[in-house]
Write an enzyme that holds these catalytic residues in place. Structure first.
Site, PDB file in Angstrom:
ATOM      1  N   THR A 106       0.921  -1.213  -0.078  1.00 44.41           N
ATOM      2  CA  THR A 106      -0.103  -0.075   0.024  1.00 44.41           C
ATOM      3  C   THR A 106       0.858   1.281   0.164  1.00 44.41           C
ATOM      4  OG1 THR A 106      -1.784  -1.240   1.306  1.00 44.41           O
ATOM      5  CG2 THR A 106      -1.527   1.088   1.201  1.00 44.41           C
ATOM      6  N   LYS A 182      -6.602   1.204  -3.554  1.00 43.93           N
ATOM      7  CA  LYS A 182      -6.340   0.771  -2.318  1.00 43.93           C
ATOM      8  C   LYS A 182      -6.538   1.668  -1.245  1.00 43.93           C
ATOM      9  CE  LYS A 182      -5.204  -2.198   0.764  1.00 43.93           C
ATOM     10  NZ  LYS A 182      -3.820  -2.711   0.811  1.00 43.93           N
ATOM     11  N   LYS A 250       0.017   4.489   9.190  1.00 43.11           N
ATOM     12  CA  LYS A 250       0.661   4.703   7.893  1.00 43.11           C
ATOM     13  C   LYS A 250      -0.449   4.803   6.878  1.00 43.11           C
ATOM     14  CE  LYS A 250       1.703   0.901   5.607  1.00 43.11           C
ATOM     15  NZ  LYS A 250       0.926   0.780   4.448  1.00 43.11           N
TER      16      LYS A 250
END
Length: 314
Positions: A106, A182, A250
């Site tokens: 990602t 994503k 994150k």
């Protein structure tokens, strides 16, 4: 026909870089499908485990990639992906011309585009292919893959995609599109987990039977996939990490960076990010992301089921 299908007598060699909970399941799925799989991980014990199951092991990404038709990178972020490709003993040093690099991390779409350009300049293919579904789906070969890249990249990657995924979404011919899809998923996932944890802790504060709350909500309009999937961890008092708090620190951080660059307001994602940051600061960063419920309980005095494990890290 795909390039590999044109040579049906040749075994398809796949290198998997990263044999954690996701990468190991993906490697197992490809091996089960008859592909010749070699694995690398920074933790030697992870490689040893895969070798003990009949796979092949490698000492570096370059070693894993040298005979591979397909390299599948299952690391955490763009920085780690860059190291896998271009760092010391990186895969790009040894990948043969025409091989494909499948990036499952990602990351910001701009980073995906940069990595793709650098990879393709070497005569290699790059497939921007982030994944969703968790360790259980990885082990079954039923991941959802959100992929973008050239037609040749898709063709070359097809044997691995077929083995790893229940559904492959082909989202365009340019890297970065898969990464952007994503991030939309991660925005929703992070907010939904935070909402689920807020709700179950609020229910605890009200003195409600939490098992009955779970039963009622999962049959009602307020349900979500994340409520249904994560709240059993809270009910069991088991915060063993399947997806950690730090993952959403994150990922929602990336969402905020993207939104800021576009001058786009994302207040719900921002509020959720603050809760993940607070949980990480309270020592829960490596624990399961359902630990947000523990944070709410600590702040409010709500009583959640036990036994709750001590935070794993500070």
């Amino acid at each position: 026909m795909t390039p590999l299908a044109e040579n049906p007598g040749l075994a398809v060699v796949v290198a998997v870089i990263g044999l954690g909970s996701m990468g190991l399941g993906m490697a197992r799925s490809m091996k089960r499908a008859g592909l010749d799989v070699v694995g690398y991980d920074i933790t030697p014990a992870a490689v040893d485990r895969f070798v003990a199951e009949g796979g092949r092991g490698a000492a570096t990404p370059a070693d894993a990639a040298k005979d591979a038709d397909i390299v599948v990178s299952v690391v955490v972020n763009g920085a780690q992906t860059e190291t896998v490709l271009f760092g010391p003993q990186g895969a790009a040093d040894t990948m043969k011309p025409g091989a494909v690099f499948i990036s499952s991390a990602t990351m910001d779409p701009a980073i995906a585009r940069d990595l793709a350009g650098r990879t393709e300049a070497l005569g290699l293919h790059y497939l921007d292919a982030p994944i969703s579904g968790g360790a259980a789906k990885a082990a079954l070969g039923e991941l959802t893959i959100m992929a973008s890249g050239s037609g040749r990249a898709f063709d070359t990657a097809r044997p691995a995609l077929d083995a790893m995924a229940g559904k492959v979404y082909e989202l365009g011919d340019a890297a970065g599109t898969g990464a952007a899809f994503k991030m939309i998923n991660q925005l929703l996932a992070g907010v939904h987990i935070a909402a689920a944890c807020e709700a179950i802790s609020f229910a605890a504060k009200q003195g409600l039977d939490l098992d009955k709350v779970y039963e009622v909500i999962t049959a009602s309009a307020g349900n979500s996939w994340m409520f249904e999937n994560r709240i059993p961890h809270v009910l069991a008092g088991d915060y063993t990490p399947l997806s950690s708090i730090e993952i959403f620190v994150k990922d929602l951080g990336i969402v905020q960076d993207m939104a800021r660059s576009e001058r786009y307001p994302a207040p719900l994602a921002a509020a959720a990010l603050q809760m993940y940051l607070a949980a990480a600061g309270a020592g829960m960063g490596r624990d399961d992301d359902s630990s947000l419920a523990r944070l709410y309980a600590q702040l409010s005095g709500a009583q959640l089921p036990g036994p709750a494990k001590e935070p794993q890290s500070r």
